[in-house]
Design an enzyme around this catalytic site. Structure first.
Site, PDB file in Angstrom:
ATOM      1  N   TYR A  68       0.854  -1.201   0.000  1.00 21.29           N
ATOM      2  CA  TYR A  68       0.000   0.000   0.000  1.00 21.29           C
ATOM      3  C   TYR A  68       0.887   1.248   0.000  1.00 21.29           C
ATOM      4  CZ  TYR A  68      -3.144   3.709   1.302  1.00 21.29           C
ATOM      5  OH  TYR A  68      -3.822   4.907   1.313  1.00 21.29           O
ATOM      6  N   LYS A  93       1.328   4.377  -2.799  1.00 24.59           N
ATOM      7  CA  LYS A  93       1.205   5.816  -2.515  1.00 24.59           C
ATOM      8  C   LYS A  93       2.538   6.549  -2.758  1.00 24.59           C
ATOM      9  CE  LYS A  93      -3.160   6.217  -1.749  1.00 24.59           C
ATOM     10  NZ  LYS A  93      -4.003   7.089  -2.584  1.00 24.59           N
TER      11      LYS A  93
HETATM   12  C1  8X3 Z   1      -4.269   6.206   4.640  1.00 26.33           C
HETATM   13  C2  8X3 Z   1      -3.347   6.557   5.739  1.00 26.33           C
HETATM   14  O1  8X3 Z   1      -1.739   5.710   7.540  1.00 26.33           O
HETATM   15  O2  8X3 Z   1      -3.758   4.428   7.168  1.00 26.33           O
HETATM   16  O3  8X3 Z   1      -3.719   6.419   3.397  1.00 26.33           O
HETATM   17  O4  8X3 Z   1      -1.977   4.348   5.578  1.00 26.33           O
HETATM   18  S1  8X3 Z   1      -2.682   5.190   6.513  1.00 26.33           S
END
Ligand code: 8X3
Length: 257
Positions: free
Chosen positions: A157, A161
């Protein structure tokens, strides 16, 4: 009441607009812009369209952003008038799973990379072609604190990002000659469906992420997006990060016991 598409009203396309930040952004912008709302849930799209139609001219596009041909068909289904998109808000994106890298589910990896990275690119490619032709436009990408800090089990994830962050910067450089603004909004903990999706519907696990804190809400992020759009023509608010008051970093969070 039917609202006429006005020549003076800008057109904004929002991906992932059936819930969370995307839906809150649609609500925040409906008074001032005509909106193209995209998502996979047709019933939800129609409901938002019904709700917002008294305020704005709304077009809905129901498609899976991770599917290249669906993206193309959806975009090509727009009339020439609707293709004059002034602002693209690349909001669609999710986390799937929270696992040590050696235990990660490869389907989760595919989902995150396909939606958060490839989907963003596929749609941007179409919209940018037209923005470049007219030498104006604005792209707003939804990043995350996970795009600057890696946390345990966040691996893929976070990678997706980090990729969004690189794409934002790359877009800004490549589109500089074309008068196109590129902004990125990177929130920390926002209480939306995000954690429920990440934990595949396990509400208890999802709620534990926000336990003992007041997180950000989707409306807080939408307000920042509206602020970016309200800036004068000469200003590009290039990067905004926002955290709940109780969050200092991805891993430092002050919780009430
Ligand atoms: C969402 C923030 O810290 O849960 O993108 O990954 S986090």
């Amino acid at each position: 009441m039917k609202v006429a598409q006005s020549k003076d009203r800008k057109i904004i396309l929002i991906t992932g607009s059936t819930s969370g930040i995307g839906e809150a952004t649609a609500l925040a912008l409906a008074d001032d812009y005509d909106l193209i709302l995209c998502g996979r849930r047709k019933t939800k799209l129609e409901k938002i369209k019904d709700d917002l139609s008294p305020k704005s001219k709304i077009k809905t596009l129901c498609f899976d952003i991770s599917d290249k041909s669906q993206v193309e068909n959806a975009y090509e289904s727009l009339s020439d008038e609707w293709k004059k998109i002034d602002v693209l808000i690349n909001n669609a994106g999710n986390a799937h799973g929270l696992d040590f890298i050696q235990e990660g589910d490869t389907n989760d990896w595919d989902n995150m990379i396909d939606i958060n990275v490839k989907g963003l690119l596929y749609l941007s490619r179409h919209v940018l072609k037209d923005m470049v032709n007219v030498n104006k436009g604005h792209i707003i990408n939804l990043g995350s604190i996970a795009g600057t800090e890696v946390y345990a089990k966040g691996n893929v994830y976070c990678a997706s990002k980090f990729a969004v962050d690189a794409i934002t910067k790359g877009m800004r450089v490549d589109l500089n000659n074309h008068n196109i603004k590129v902004s990125q909004v990177s929130p920390g903990l926002v209480n939306t469906e995000f954690s429920e999706v990440r934990f595949k519907g396990d509400k208890e696990k999802a709620d534990s992420i926000y336990k003992g804190i007041e997180p950000l809400y989707a409306e807080d992020v939408a307000r920042v997006i509206k602020f970016i759009l309200d800036s004068p023509e000469n200003v590009n608010i290039s990067e905004v990060s926002l955290l709940p008051r109780s969050q200092a970093s991805s891993t430092v969070v002050k919780r009430k016991s």
